[in-house]
Design an enzyme around this catalytic site. Sequence first.
Site, PDB file in Angstrom:
ATOM      1  N   HIS A  63       4.323  25.615 -19.246  1.00  0.00           N
ATOM      2  CA  HIS A  63       4.406  24.326 -18.550  1.00  0.00           C
ATOM      3  C   HIS A  63       5.768  23.722 -18.888  1.00  0.00           C
ATOM      4  O   HIS A  63       6.090  23.515 -20.064  1.00  0.00           O
ATOM      5  CB  HIS A  63       3.272  23.399 -18.981  1.00  0.00           C
ATOM      6  CG  HIS A  63       1.932  23.881 -18.518  1.00  0.00           C
ATOM      7  ND1 HIS A  63       0.810  23.899 -19.312  1.00  0.00           N
ATOM      8  CD2 HIS A  63       1.555  24.397 -17.316  1.00  0.00           C
ATOM      9  CE1 HIS A  63      -0.210  24.378 -18.615  1.00  0.00           C
ATOM     10  NE2 HIS A  63       0.222  24.701 -17.401  1.00  0.00           N
ATOM     11  N   GLU A  66       6.590  20.759 -21.452  1.00  0.00           N
ATOM     12  CA  GLU A  66       6.016  20.797 -22.806  1.00  0.00           C
ATOM     13  C   GLU A  66       7.092  21.283 -23.771  1.00  0.00           C
ATOM     14  O   GLU A  66       7.146  22.444 -24.174  1.00  0.00           O
ATOM     15  CB  GLU A  66       4.754  21.655 -22.795  1.00  0.00           C
ATOM     16  CG  GLU A  66       3.722  21.020 -21.856  1.00  0.00           C
ATOM     17  CD  GLU A  66       2.445  21.810 -21.700  1.00  0.00           C
ATOM     18  OE1 GLU A  66       1.573  21.332 -20.964  1.00  0.00           O
ATOM     19  OE2 GLU A  66       2.311  22.893 -22.304  1.00  0.00           O
ATOM     20  N   HIS A 160       1.787  25.193 -26.312  1.00  0.00           N
ATOM     21  CA  HIS A 160       1.790  24.096 -25.334  1.00  0.00           C
ATOM     22  C   HIS A 160       1.715  22.759 -26.057  1.00  0.00           C
ATOM     23  O   HIS A 160       1.421  22.699 -27.250  1.00  0.00           O
ATOM     24  CB  HIS A 160       0.545  24.201 -24.434  1.00  0.00           C
ATOM     25  CG  HIS A 160       0.571  25.355 -23.504  1.00  0.00           C
ATOM     26  ND1 HIS A 160       0.645  25.212 -22.148  1.00  0.00           N
ATOM     27  CD2 HIS A 160       0.527  26.688 -23.737  1.00  0.00           C
ATOM     28  CE1 HIS A 160       0.646  26.397 -21.569  1.00  0.00           C
ATOM     29  NE2 HIS A 160       0.569  27.313 -22.508  1.00  0.00           N
ATOM     30  N   GLU A 223      -2.481  23.976 -28.327  1.00  0.00           N
ATOM     31  CA  GLU A 223      -2.161  22.630 -27.814  1.00  0.00           C
ATOM     32  C   GLU A 223      -1.733  21.814 -29.021  1.00  0.00           C
ATOM     33  O   GLU A 223      -2.536  21.509 -29.897  1.00  0.00           O
ATOM     34  CB  GLU A 223      -3.391  22.005 -27.151  1.00  0.00           C
ATOM     35  CG  GLU A 223      -3.895  22.768 -25.932  1.00  0.00           C
ATOM     36  CD  GLU A 223      -3.018  22.607 -24.694  1.00  0.00           C
ATOM     37  OE1 GLU A 223      -2.052  21.804 -24.734  1.00  0.00           O
ATOM     38  OE2 GLU A 223      -3.286  23.294 -23.694  1.00  0.00           O
TER      39      GLU A 223
HETATM   40 ZN    ZN Z   1       0.530  23.419 -21.200  1.00  0.00          ZN
END
Ligand code: ZN
Length: 346
Positions: A63, A66, A160, A223
């Site tokens: 992404h 990020e 991420h 995350e």
């Molecule tokens: Zn992500």
Amino acid sequence: MTGAPGFLTDFLSFSLADARPVADRAGGECAHGVRFQWLGPGLLQFEPEAKPVASVVVSAGVHGDETAPIELVSRMVADIARGALPLACRLLVVLGNIEAMRAARRYLDDDLNRLFCGAHARLHGGSEKARAATLEAATARFFAQAAPADAAPRWHIDMHTAIRASVFEQFALLPHTGRALPSAMLDWLSHARIAAILLHTAAGTTYTQFTAQTHGAIACTLELGKVRPFGQNDLSHFDAADRAVRALVANLAPESAAPMPRVFTVVDQITKRTDAFELALASDVPNFTVLAKGQVLARDGEYRYIVTRDDERIVFPNPSVKPGLRAGLIVVETTAETLARTPRGS
Ligand code: ZN
């Protein structure tokens, strides 16, 4: 050597500038006899001088907005190049969605982390279609040249940052493979100080699903906190995960024992069916928030989702997705006992 090439000293800036290596300098040797090869935009491979103990993929920027993990990966590349980080594994470094990174956006046309396991082939166009195919091909080549998974482990850490706050600020998502939760991964996540693990119970089309399912990698999506622009990240906040990734590629023993993460399992998915979909949650509700039993959580025409268990929690609520897509996951905590007892793979 006459100084490391620019893509090693600052892989992030080099990649953002869409630079290409000088003709004969795409590959070579850096500190400690480590061989490097620039494979294409955002793709870099390292081979240690000694027999590798594992093959590891470290990815960030799947992404594009990020940013913190992208900065960590870029610093790790520089440290390998100058010999500050010894390398014991074959290593593929991946900056995922470079075009989206340039635009400071999560993605341009399609979420790249939904396009793996061949899902890109079903798209008719868009910026991410070709990138997903390129990343799959590079990853497949990397693992094709690796020792079999039972001779030297294969790993994939995909880093991420989350869009929203979370009850557990740093957590990991494990793809569904049908195999038992690898104890090596549990140990590694505890040393990375990851507070919670979420086990998927159905196969998705994420990058880690691809490496786990197709290439037998021990894979997780991390995350690591909230999204901020480049340069505005407090990287100390990511120290534990950064140290754990470095220990993995250097094959160093972890510094100390750490608490095991709490483990959650996906028990339901809320799917948005029509534009009439409504989710009865504040837009900024943190991930892993406990839901009230009996609450009507979602409604969509005749459809209702009612919370029926005491300990249901919501993860990734997003009522603004396109109809047909996931608008949230319902998870419950998995005790060590059920984890040991539950045959996974069904
Ligand atoms: Zn992500």
